[in-house]
Design a protein around this motif. Sequence first.
Motif, short mmCIF file in Angstrom:
data_model
loop_
_atom_site.label_atom_id
_atom_site.label_comp_id
_atom_site.label_asym_id
_atom_site.label_seq_id
_atom_site.Cartn_x
_atom_site.Cartn_y
_atom_site.Cartn_z
N PRO A 495 14.34 -81.09 74.21
CA PRO A 495 14.58 -79.89 75.02
C PRO A 495 16.05 -79.51 75.09
N HIS A 496 16.95 -80.50 75.05
CA HIS A 496 18.37 -80.19 75.15
C HIS A 496 18.84 -79.37 73.95
N GLU A 497 18.40 -79.73 72.76
CA GLU A 497 18.80 -79.00 71.56
C GLU A 497 18.23 -77.58 71.56
N ALA A 498 16.96 -77.44 71.98
CA ALA A 498 16.36 -76.11 72.02
C ALA A 498 17.07 -75.21 73.03
N ALA A 499 17.41 -75.76 74.19
CA ALA A 499 18.12 -74.97 75.19
C ALA A 499 19.53 -74.63 74.74
#
Length: 554
Positions: A495-499
């Motif tokens: 999720p961190h990379e997508a955000a």
Amino acid sequence: LGGFVALIEALAEWRRRLRGARPVEAWCGDLLHLADDLFSAEEDHQGLEILREAIIGLRTDCRLASHTEPVTLAVFTRHLLARLGQPTGSQPFQSGRVTFCNMVPMRSVPFRVVCLLGMDDGAFPRSQHPLAFDLMAARPRPGDRNRNQDDRYLFLEALLSARDVFYISWVGRSQRDETVLPPSVVVAELHEYLDQSCLSAGTPAVAHLTTDHPMQPFSRRCFDGTEATASFNPAWLPATRQTDPPPFLHGGLGQPPDQWRTVDIDELCRFWRHPARYFLERVLGLRLWTRPTDLADSEPFRLDRLDQFHLRQATVAGLLAGRSADSIRRELTGSGVLPRNGFGRIAFDDIAKTSTGFADLLRPLLVAPLEPQPIDRTFGPFRLTGRLTDRYPAGRITWRAAALKGADLMDLWVHHLMLNLRAPASPPPLSVHLAHDPAGKEAGVQRVTFQPVVDAAAEVQRLLDLYWQGLSAPLPFFPETSRAWAEAANQGKDPHEAARRTWEDSYQRNGEGQHPAHRLCFPQERFVADQAFIDLADLYLPILAHLEIDRADP
């Protein structure tokens, strides 16, 4: 504007008066009056004096020669331009506190400070390439001029003219690979002489007199405290010395007045579409600055994404109203929103193709519309009012000829929750939204369906409680970035990379973090996911759990 009109009128009058042939005496008188009309006395005083002296000198010469024959404007202009193009030779050598000049003979005037710039290897002494037929260069004799020896003598004169400071500058490193470049040969000879003449313990004497400047203005050497290479531009401060800006709001505001507890459903949707902007505009009364749109320098031959959306929206609305595609195209062409001629027809044909399929899928759903249903319900200390629109026997039907965004999901979710609270148990309340699908085959359509929610009142209460918190301080809820985090976490991805990809800029796309409200309330260049952001991103989890997305091609 008044001054511009006066200028146009004066030019028109003088254009009328300066027609035909006339004596030089008349030309000179008219030109002197023209200069007085077009220029003020304090504007470029030196240039006007040169012009007036040239005109008066020409009139004097004609009087002395007794020339009274009429001449045309072309003849007079050519003679005057030739007179003005001659060098005056009246430029003073010392015209101010600092004098800039070339290195020429007979300028060995004592100065307190003498600076020689551009003393690179090969640039000084200046090299002179003789012509092939120059016999003096082919067979030189004693007494012939030698430019190389002249420049050496000029360098010696400049050195002897300096009383306090003698400053020499040259490019000491290559701009390609930063290799050391030698100075001019006369500077190298001066270095050698100083090293042999001055005693120095351990290091050459020239090392104490030479300053090696860094190649780049952001070098750390510019900020290490060395006075000779110190930089005073804070824009190039190293990151280790930069301090974080102070927070926009210390501790948040106090509790808002109780009248804010009565919330209209449209106002609640406006809050969740952009909480930070809502806090700045509605609570603090700040008006965010937006960059004005520049007018195009050339005629457009293609449409950008925003123009395509507006045209699709207008075309779908026209088709649903029973109009033909040709009538819509004529109206859009007449309004000037389409490119001219064949470019506009090609652009509209693509839009009409997708809009026709969009309208065909939407038309069966928009049958037998129902009256808007009033809303007036209490949720703890809050009172939610408004009207529930877009109601049909099959549920709530909405559409937008654009890609589905996170702000759209929040708007649909709020209305869907109220639909579940107001609709009867049978048939089950559904919300259907049709959106443009740019990733689909031939730009298809997304059909978004919200399934019934069991505990809709608890979800509305949660949104209202967070809304109340957002009136005291900006919430770290970003519709697109929070949606990317929740979808990645729901699919088992990072999720961190997508955000981060949604928050930061990428090629030909501005990240959500570049919005003026986000830059003001959350000043950070790189995405940082704290616990408050993660907790608010969980608002998308019940939305994704009740959401079904189908793709259909026109």
